[in-house]
Design a protein around this motif. Structure first.
Motif, PDB file in Angstrom:
ATOM      1  N   UNK A 252     -10.835 -37.154  29.921  1.00  0.00           N
ATOM      2  CA  UNK A 252     -11.952 -37.204  30.866  1.00  0.00           C
ATOM      3  C   UNK A 252     -11.992 -35.935  31.699  1.00  0.00           C
ATOM      4  N   UNK A 253     -10.853 -35.557  32.262  1.00  0.00           N
ATOM      5  CA  UNK A 253     -10.810 -34.395  33.146  1.00  0.00           C
ATOM      6  C   UNK A 253     -11.076 -33.099  32.383  1.00  0.00           C
ATOM      7  N   UNK A 254     -10.634 -33.015  31.130  1.00  0.00           N
ATOM      8  CA  UNK A 254     -10.839 -31.799  30.338  1.00  0.00           C
ATOM      9  C   UNK A 254     -12.295 -31.602  29.945  1.00  0.00           C
ATOM     10  N   UNK A 255     -13.042 -32.714  29.895  1.00  0.00           N
ATOM     11  CA  UNK A 255     -14.453 -32.615  29.541  1.00  0.00           C
ATOM     12  C   UNK A 255     -15.322 -32.196  30.720  1.00  0.00           C
ATOM     13  N   UNK A 256     -14.725 -32.155  31.920  1.00  0.00           N
ATOM     14  CA  UNK A 256     -15.444 -31.791  33.140  1.00  0.00           C
ATOM     15  C   UNK A 256     -15.098 -30.351  33.495  1.00  0.00           C
ATOM     16  N   UNK A 257     -16.068 -29.508  33.876  1.00  0.00           N
ATOM     17  CA  UNK A 257     -15.736 -28.145  34.312  1.00  0.00           C
ATOM     18  C   UNK A 257     -14.732 -28.161  35.453  1.00  0.00           C
ATOM     19  N   UNK A 258     -13.805 -27.188  35.503  1.00  0.00           N
ATOM     20  CA  UNK A 258     -12.768 -27.177  36.550  1.00  0.00           C
ATOM     21  C   UNK A 258     -13.333 -27.239  37.964  1.00  0.00           C
ATOM     22  N   UNK A 259     -14.504 -26.618  38.190  1.00  0.00           N
ATOM     23  CA  UNK A 259     -15.065 -26.639  39.539  1.00  0.00           C
ATOM     24  C   UNK A 259     -15.570 -28.025  39.935  1.00  0.00           C
ATOM     25  N   UNK A 260     -15.678 -28.944  38.958  1.00  0.00           N
ATOM     26  CA  UNK A 260     -16.102 -30.312  39.225  1.00  0.00           C
ATOM     27  C   UNK A 260     -14.934 -31.290  39.103  1.00  0.00           C
ATOM     28  N   UNK A 261     -13.713 -30.810  39.326  1.00  0.00           N
ATOM     29  CA  UNK A 261     -12.529 -31.647  39.137  1.00  0.00           C
ATOM     30  C   UNK A 261     -12.548 -32.884  40.020  1.00  0.00           C
ATOM     31  N   UNK A 262     -13.064 -32.756  41.242  1.00  0.00           N
ATOM     32  CA  UNK A 262     -13.138 -33.903  42.135  1.00  0.00           C
ATOM     33  C   UNK A 262     -14.045 -34.992  41.591  1.00  0.00           C
ATOM     34  N   UNK A 263     -15.206 -34.596  41.074  1.00  0.00           N
ATOM     35  CA  UNK A 263     -16.124 -35.563  40.467  1.00  0.00           C
ATOM     36  C   UNK A 263     -15.475 -36.211  39.248  1.00  0.00           C
ATOM     37  N   UNK A 264     -14.760 -35.401  38.449  1.00  0.00           N
ATOM     38  CA  UNK A 264     -14.062 -35.951  37.288  1.00  0.00           C
ATOM     39  C   UNK A 264     -13.051 -37.004  37.693  1.00  0.00           C
ATOM     40  N   UNK A 265     -12.291 -36.727  38.759  1.00  0.00           N
ATOM     41  CA  UNK A 265     -11.327 -37.707  39.256  1.00  0.00           C
ATOM     42  C   UNK A 265     -12.042 -38.943  39.790  1.00  0.00           C
ATOM     43  N   UNK A 266     -13.212 -38.748  40.405  1.00  0.00           N
ATOM     44  CA  UNK A 266     -13.992 -39.881  40.874  1.00  0.00           C
ATOM     45  C   UNK A 266     -14.462 -40.764  39.731  1.00  0.00           C
ATOM     46  N   UNK A 267     -14.880 -40.133  38.640  1.00  0.00           N
ATOM     47  CA  UNK A 267     -15.288 -40.896  37.454  1.00  0.00           C
ATOM     48  C   UNK A 267     -14.102 -41.671  36.901  1.00  0.00           C
ATOM     49  N   UNK A 268     -12.955 -41.016  36.803  1.00  0.00           N
ATOM     50  CA  UNK A 268     -11.754 -41.676  36.284  1.00  0.00           C
ATOM     51  C   UNK A 268     -11.389 -42.886  37.143  1.00  0.00           C
ATOM     52  N   UNK A 269     -11.445 -42.727  38.465  1.00  0.00           N
ATOM     53  CA  UNK A 269     -11.132 -43.840  39.359  1.00  0.00           C
ATOM     54  C   UNK A 269     -12.164 -44.949  39.297  1.00  0.00           C
ATOM     55  N   UNK A 270     -13.436 -44.573  39.200  1.00  0.00           N
ATOM     56  CA  UNK A 270     -14.507 -45.567  39.115  1.00  0.00           C
ATOM     57  C   UNK A 270     -14.383 -46.394  37.850  1.00  0.00           C
ATOM     58  N   UNK A 271     -14.092 -45.735  36.746  1.00  0.00           N
ATOM     59  CA  UNK A 271     -13.917 -46.430  35.468  1.00  0.00           C
ATOM     60  C   UNK A 271     -12.775 -47.436  35.567  1.00  0.00           C
ATOM     61  N   UNK A 272     -11.659 -47.018  36.187  1.00  0.00           N
ATOM     62  CA  UNK A 272     -10.509 -47.910  36.322  1.00  0.00           C
ATOM     63  C   UNK A 272     -10.844 -49.114  37.195  1.00  0.00           C
ATOM     64  N   UNK A 273     -11.519 -48.883  38.319  1.00  0.00           N
ATOM     65  CA  UNK A 273     -11.897 -49.986  39.214  1.00  0.00           C
ATOM     66  C   UNK A 273     -12.843 -50.954  38.510  1.00  0.00           C
ATOM     67  N   UNK A 274     -13.838 -50.387  37.815  1.00  0.00           N
ATOM     68  CA  UNK A 274     -14.822 -51.224  37.118  1.00  0.00           C
ATOM     69  C   UNK A 274     -14.159 -52.053  36.017  1.00  0.00           C
ATOM     70  N   UNK A 275     -13.336 -51.388  35.195  1.00  0.00           N
ATOM     71  CA  UNK A 275     -12.693 -52.091  34.094  1.00  0.00           C
ATOM     72  C   UNK A 275     -11.764 -53.191  34.563  1.00  0.00           C
ATOM     73  N   UNK A 276     -10.988 -52.913  35.595  1.00  0.00           N
ATOM     74  CA  UNK A 276     -10.052 -53.921  36.089  1.00  0.00           C
ATOM     75  C   UNK A 276     -10.784 -55.095  36.715  1.00  0.00           C
ATOM     76  N   UNK A 277     -11.808 -54.807  37.524  1.00  0.00           N
ATOM     77  CA  UNK A 277     -12.577 -55.897  38.118  1.00  0.00           C
ATOM     78  C   UNK A 277     -13.256 -56.757  37.071  1.00  0.00           C
ATOM     79  N   UNK A 278     -13.809 -56.104  36.056  1.00  0.00           N
ATOM     80  CA  UNK A 278     -14.467 -56.839  34.972  1.00  0.00           C
ATOM     81  C   UNK A 278     -13.459 -57.665  34.184  1.00  0.00           C
ATOM     82  N   UNK A 279     -12.256 -57.093  33.971  1.00  0.00           N
ATOM     83  CA  UNK A 279     -11.229 -57.823  33.237  1.00  0.00           C
ATOM     84  C   UNK A 279     -10.787 -59.075  33.965  1.00  0.00           C
TER      85      UNK A 279
END
Length: 498
Positions: free
Chosen positions: A393-420
């Motif tokens: 996930x992080x490698x697919x995001x430009x380095x200058x957008x690393x914070x957004x990439x981390x936000x996506x990673x965290x959002x995905x984890x929160x969503x998946x766990x809540x749904x599970x």
């Protein structure tokens, strides 16, 4: 050479990495640990809070949900703010907010104060969840990033496992407020270390703040998570679920439309055209869906059916986290991933995790050894698959957008766990209710109403049957996630994207 005098607006990623990168990684993992402990530590304090604050069931739910709703809703916004205003600055701000929220929570004398404090802690938690991973991506050279992310992921698992253990210990010796006040020395130490050691970095382009996008993403994600966590209790067709779900669909659709129109979007929707990105996101949702939901239900089984206390249940689930910690801290998981390649690492790791869930589903009746085997397999698979997925996930995001990439990673984890938790909980409750011939009842309530030992045995057998079904569903979801992620990532490599 890495230069500490580089302009603050320049990304700090360099081929050789930061000279103090491993020490800095320890600092940001310490910061991350404060958030992770609080995700699970409150669960063991529920009886104390009910007794000492006179908290009703709805109050307890909001004490837990206020934190997760605010954190999940703000992850993308927090990541974007870190990219624009500086990751070190936002990391320090997150520690301060989290520490202040913990202080208010520890000294609260009413449920309303505690709920408000938990919401404030969620703001700090969102900043910490995004900036720690973004900083790790900035200070390590590309060839070292998989191992660094593996250690970061191992600390996540360590926090998940030690939260109930630490909470149980604190409650055995101190009053309930101590579970929040314990965050203060950790946050203070991490804050000093961040100020002294962590280099500043941010997006050199200085994109304009996307205020409308931030508002829409926060409302949309918070509404979606609220609908998911409300489903099991209120029913999936109730107004309490359908209304926030409809709000989430409308607002998130508006967010996507807006992000496609503006020149400097908070989330570039073109990322989703990258098979490497979509494959990793799909896999991450299903891995957290299966693992988060299954382990949540397994913990209930250990306490309500097998009769373990919170501390003993935490100890018996600890092998999962210990396996992840051992494989990632030794670097074995990173070596295996490098040898196998990202697609095969994710596919094989998730297949091993699915086997672990299937083991729990089929061998739980044979006692703890069957559960232990399942936990070890889940830990081994997660140690390989989870860091590989986060790195993809992080490698697919430009380095200058690393914070957004981390936000996506965290959002995905929160969503998946809540749904599970919601979906697998619904599977379990359905089988459980059918087994005891009652429309809808909780396990503790059914056991309290049982009039004989044989009736109690029938109730626990029905719950065990529901647990088996939910674990099988979780295993299928994880296996499917591995296949989807592996195929998409393999295609991306063939197309020369990766």
């Amino acid at each position: 050479m890495y230069s500490m005098t580089a302009p603050a607006t320049a990304p700090v990623t360099v081929p050789q990495g930061h000279p103090q990168r491993w020490l800095i990684l320890g600092v940001i993992c310490l910061a991350q640990l404060t958030v992770l402990l609080d995700n699970t530590i409150l669960n063991v304090a529920i009886p104390s809070l009910t007794r000492e604050l006179g908290a009703a069931t709805s109050d307890i739910q909001w004490m837990i949900n206020a934190y997760s709703l605010v954190q999940s809703g703000l992850l993308l916004t927090a990541g974007s703010a870190a990219d624009r205003y500086g990751r070190k600055r936002m990391l320090a701000a997150g520690l301060v907010l989290f520490g202040l929220g913990s202080l208010v929570a520890g000294l609260a004398d009413s449920t309303a104060q505690l709920i408000a404090a938990r919401a404030g802690m969620g703001v700090g938690g969102a900043l910490l969840m995004t900036t720690t991973l973004a900083v790790a991506m900035q200070i390590f050279a590309p060839e070292e990033q998989p191992r660094a992310i593996g250690i970061w992921a191992a600390v996540n698992s360590l926090g998940f496992a030690t939260g109930p253990l630490l909470g149980g210990f604190m409650l055995n010796h101190f009053w309930w407020g101590a579970i929040f006040l314990i965050n203060l020395p950790v946050a203070a130490l991490a804050l000093v270390a961040v100020v002294v050691l962590v280099p500043e970095s941010k997006n050199p382009q200085g994109d304009r703040p996307d205020l409308l996008g931030a508002l829409l993403s926060t409302i949309g994600m918070a509404s979606l998570v609220f609908a998911i966590i409300s489903g099991p209790e209120h029913g999936w067709t109730s107004g309490r679920v359908l209304t926030p779900a409809a709000v989430a669909v409308v607002v998130l659709s508006a967010f996507a439309w807006w992000e496609n129109r503006i020149p400097h979007p908070m989330l570039d929707m073109h990322f989703f055209r990258d098979r490497r990105f979509t494959g990793a996101v799909a896999g991450a949702v299903l891995i957290t869906f299966g693992m988060g939901g299954s382990l949540f239900l397994l913990t209930q089984h250990m306490q309500f059916v097998l009769g373990y206390g919170p501390l003993e249940a935490g100890l018996r689930t600890a092998p999962l986290a210990l396996m992840i910690v051992a494989l990632n801290f030794t670097g074995l998981a990173a070596k295996w991933s490098a040898r196998l390649g990202t697609p095969l690492s994710i596919g094989l790791g998730m297949a091993v995790m699915a086997a672990g869930l299937a083991s729990i589903a089929t061998l739980t009746d044979h006692g703890y050894p069957g559960t232990l085997l399942g936990l070890v397999l889940i830990g081994a698979g997660a140690a390989v698959a989870s860091p590989a997925m986060a790195h993809a996930i992080m490698s697919a995001i430009p380095p200058e957008k690393a914070g957004v990439g981390a936000g996506i990673n965290g959002t995905v984890a929160e969503f998946g766990q809540g749904l599970g938790v919601a979906v697998l909980g619904a599977v379990l409750n359905s089988r459980f209710a059918a087994g005891i011939s009652v429309a809808a009842v909780s396990l503790p309530g059914a056991l309290a109403e049982a009039g004989s030992g044989s009736e109690r045995a029938r109730i626990t057998d029905a719950f065990a049957s529901g647990l088996e079904s939910s674990q099988v569903v979780g295993a299928v979801a994880v296996l499917l996630g591995g296949v989807v992620a592996g195929v998409l990532l393999r295609r991306a490599e063939r197309d020369g994207v990766a």
